[in-house]
Design a protein around this motif. Structure first.
Motif, PDB file in Angstrom:
ATOM      1  N   ARG A   1       0.852  -1.199   0.000  1.00  0.00           N
ATOM      2  CA  ARG A   1       0.000   0.000   0.000  1.00  0.00           C
ATOM      3  C   ARG A   1       0.887   1.248   0.000  1.00  0.00           C
ATOM      4  NH1 ARG A   1      -5.192   1.589   1.305  1.00  0.00           N
ATOM      5  NH2 ARG A   1      -5.320   3.593   2.365  1.00  0.00           N
ATOM      6  N   ILE A   2       0.523   2.213  -0.831  1.00  0.00           N
ATOM      7  CA  ILE A   2       1.148   3.536  -0.833  1.00  0.00           C
ATOM      8  C   ILE A   2       0.006   4.549  -0.828  1.00  0.00           C
ATOM      9  CG2 ILE A   2       2.650   5.170  -2.053  1.00  0.00           C
ATOM     10  CD1 ILE A   2       4.203   2.758  -1.019  1.00  0.00           C
ATOM     11  N   SER A   3      -0.284   5.108   0.318  1.00  0.00           N
ATOM     12  CA  SER A   3      -1.419   6.023   0.473  1.00  0.00           C
ATOM     13  C   SER A   3      -1.114   7.386  -0.123  1.00  0.00           C
ATOM     14  CB  SER A   3      -1.743   6.200   1.959  1.00  0.00           C
ATOM     15  OG  SER A   3      -1.990   4.952   2.563  1.00  0.00           O
ATOM     16  N   TYR A   4      -2.171   8.090  -0.480  1.00  0.00           N
ATOM     17  CA  TYR A   4      -2.007   9.478  -0.887  1.00  0.00           C
ATOM     18  C   TYR A   4      -1.380  10.256   0.270  1.00  0.00           C
ATOM     19  CZ  TYR A   4      -5.152   8.569  -4.813  1.00  0.00           C
ATOM     20  OH  TYR A   4      -5.725   8.079  -5.958  1.00  0.00           O
ATOM     21  N   LEU A   5      -0.495  11.186  -0.064  1.00  0.00           N
ATOM     22  CA  LEU A   5       0.181  12.056   0.904  1.00  0.00           C
ATOM     23  C   LEU A   5       0.945  11.265   1.970  1.00  0.00           C
ATOM     24  CD1 LEU A   5      -2.534  14.836   1.338  1.00  0.00           C
ATOM     25  CD2 LEU A   5      -0.541  14.843  -0.177  1.00  0.00           C
ATOM     26  N   SER A   6       1.485  10.120   1.564  1.00  0.00           N
ATOM     27  CA  SER A   6       2.329   9.333   2.476  1.00  0.00           C
ATOM     28  C   SER A   6       3.790   9.491   2.085  1.00  0.00           C
ATOM     29  CB  SER A   6       1.938   7.855   2.436  1.00  0.00           C
ATOM     30  OG  SER A   6       2.277   7.280   1.188  1.00  0.00           O
ATOM     31  N   ALA A   7       4.660   9.149   3.026  1.00  0.00           N
ATOM     32  CA  ALA A   7       6.110   9.210   2.801  1.00  0.00           C
ATOM     33  C   ALA A   7       6.691   7.799   2.841  1.00  0.00           C
ATOM     34  CB  ALA A   7       6.779  10.067   3.868  1.00  0.00           C
ATOM     35  N   THR A   8       7.614   7.542   1.917  1.00  0.00           N
ATOM     36  CA  THR A   8       8.350   6.290   1.850  1.00  0.00           C
ATOM     37  C   THR A   8       9.821   6.663   1.692  1.00  0.00           C
ATOM     38  OG1 THR A   8       6.494   5.088   0.870  1.00  0.00           O
ATOM     39  CG2 THR A   8       8.697   4.184   0.487  1.00  0.00           C
ATOM     40  N   GLN A   9      10.678   6.112   2.542  1.00  0.00           N
ATOM     41  CA  GLN A   9      12.103   6.477   2.498  1.00  0.00           C
ATOM     42  C   GLN A   9      12.963   5.283   2.118  1.00  0.00           C
ATOM     43  OE1 GLN A   9      12.745   8.125   6.439  1.00  0.00           O
ATOM     44  NE2 GLN A   9      12.422  10.193   5.668  1.00  0.00           N
ATOM     45  N   VAL A  10      13.872   5.548   1.182  1.00  0.00           N
ATOM     46  CA  VAL A  10      14.887   4.569   0.804  1.00  0.00           C
ATOM     47  C   VAL A  10      16.251   5.233   0.929  1.00  0.00           C
ATOM     48  CG1 VAL A  10      13.363   3.243  -0.736  1.00  0.00           C
ATOM     49  CG2 VAL A  10      14.726   5.129  -1.666  1.00  0.00           C
ATOM     50  N   ARG A  11      17.268   4.406   1.148  1.00  0.00           N
ATOM     51  CA  ARG A  11      18.629   4.955   1.205  1.00  0.00           C
ATOM     52  C   ARG A  11      19.560   4.014   0.459  1.00  0.00           C
ATOM     53  NH1 ARG A  11      21.104   1.857   5.286  1.00  0.00           N
ATOM     54  NH2 ARG A  11      19.464   1.105   6.660  1.00  0.00           N
ATOM     55  N   PHE A  12      20.672   4.617   0.021  1.00  0.00           N
ATOM     56  CA  PHE A  12      21.689   3.853  -0.689  1.00  0.00           C
ATOM     57  C   PHE A  12      23.022   4.081  -0.016  1.00  0.00           C
ATOM     58  CE2 PHE A  12      24.921   3.312  -3.993  1.00  0.00           C
ATOM     59  CZ  PHE A  12      24.614   2.030  -4.429  1.00  0.00           C
ATOM     60  N   ASP A  13      23.645   2.988   0.458  1.00  0.00           N
ATOM     61  CA  ASP A  13      24.970   3.044   1.079  1.00  0.00           C
ATOM     62  C   ASP A  13      25.851   1.943   0.498  1.00  0.00           C
ATOM     63  OD1 ASP A  13      23.937   0.755   2.218  1.00  0.00           O
ATOM     64  OD2 ASP A  13      24.023   1.474   4.284  1.00  0.00           O
ATOM     65  N   GLY A  14      25.739   1.772  -0.808  1.00  0.00           N
ATOM     66  CA  GLY A  14      26.384   0.654  -1.485  1.00  0.00           C
ATOM     67  C   GLY A  14      25.353  -0.400  -1.862  1.00  0.00           C
ATOM     68  N   ALA A  15      24.245  -0.410  -1.144  1.00  0.00           N
ATOM     69  CA  ALA A  15      23.074  -1.244  -1.443  1.00  0.00           C
ATOM     70  C   ALA A  15      21.841  -0.422  -1.078  1.00  0.00           C
ATOM     71  CB  ALA A  15      23.109  -2.533  -0.627  1.00  0.00           C
ATOM     72  N   TRP A  16      20.724  -0.753  -1.691  1.00  0.00           N
ATOM     73  CA  TRP A  16      19.473  -0.050  -1.411  1.00  0.00           C
ATOM     74  C   TRP A  16      18.782  -0.665  -0.203  1.00  0.00           C
ATOM     75  CZ3 TRP A  16      18.041   4.442  -3.391  1.00  0.00           C
ATOM     76  CH2 TRP A  16      18.644   4.861  -4.571  1.00  0.00           C
ATOM     77  N   HIS A  17      18.163   0.202   0.638  1.00  0.00           N
ATOM     78  CA  HIS A  17      17.438  -0.222   1.833  1.00  0.00           C
ATOM     79  C   HIS A  17      16.123   0.547   1.910  1.00  0.00           C
ATOM     80  CE1 HIS A  17      21.190  -2.012   3.299  1.00  0.00           C
ATOM     81  NE2 HIS A  17      21.767  -0.895   2.888  1.00  0.00           N
TER      82      HIS A  17
END
Length: 188
Positions: free
Chosen positions: A164-180
């Motif tokens: 689920r990805i709701s309207y006006l929601s936040a999703t965070q990813v980061r990359f430090d040599g691999a994606w998380h």
């Protein structure tokens, strides 16, 4: 380390398939926009060039620097299915749409894109933006965000589409040599 905070645009209140169809977002929930704006990192804001993403980015920008709109952050191009309500589809199209979602990957919408096309386009855009920035707020669409959930988790496309990805929601990813994936579908 690189970090991207994704924001899904405001609701459209439409029942038709909307990928590249340019429809407005309902941004009348000022309290939700304020909570989201206050939650987001102080990072440059970039949006898809579709109105629903642009106006959402405008509403949450605050004092953050705004970068040019990115057409490559558009939702999946549903081609001939754009603007069609699923119950109104001819049976052949309805069957192809079912395959499209049950076996996402190489199946394309007629005159549109496949999941793999969308994912490759978004990956290129994100990688390009992260060459110049370590931290970004990207305002886009559900499918776009789900490609990055898939990228960060290694899930199959089918599994990612179940998130689920709701309207006006936040999703965070980061990359430090691999994606998380650090946060998904957070509604502050």
């Amino acid at each position: 380390m690189k970090k991207v905070t994704w924001v899904r645009h405001g609701p459209t209140h439409r029942s038709e398939i909307n990928g590249w169809t340019d429809v407005p977002a309902d941004l009348s929930d000022g309290a939700a926009l304020d909570r989201l704006r206050n939650f987001l990192p102080e990072a440059p804001v970039v949006s898809s060039d579709l109105t629903r993403a642009v106006t959402t980015a405008d509403a949450i920008q605050g004092a953050r620097r705004r970068l040019d709109h990115q057409p490559d952050l558009r939702e999946l191009n549903f081609g001939l299915w754009e603007g069609v309500r699923i119950p109104d589809m001819p049976p052949a199209d309805s069957a192809q749409l079912r395959i499209f979602f049950e076996q996402p990957g190489t199946v394309r919408a007629p005159e549109g894109e496949s999941w793999n096309d969308l994912r490759a386009r978004v990956n290129r855009a994100v990688d390009g933006l992260l060459q110049d920035h370590d931290d970004l707020v990207l305002v886009a669409h559900m499918g776009v965000i789900l490609t990055q959930v898939q990228r960060a988790t290694g899930k199959t496309a089918h599994a990612a589409l179940g998130q689920r990805i709701s309207y006006l929601s936040a999703t965070q990813v980061r990359f430090d040599g691999a994606w998380h994936l650090d946060l998904v579908d957070h509604c502050p």
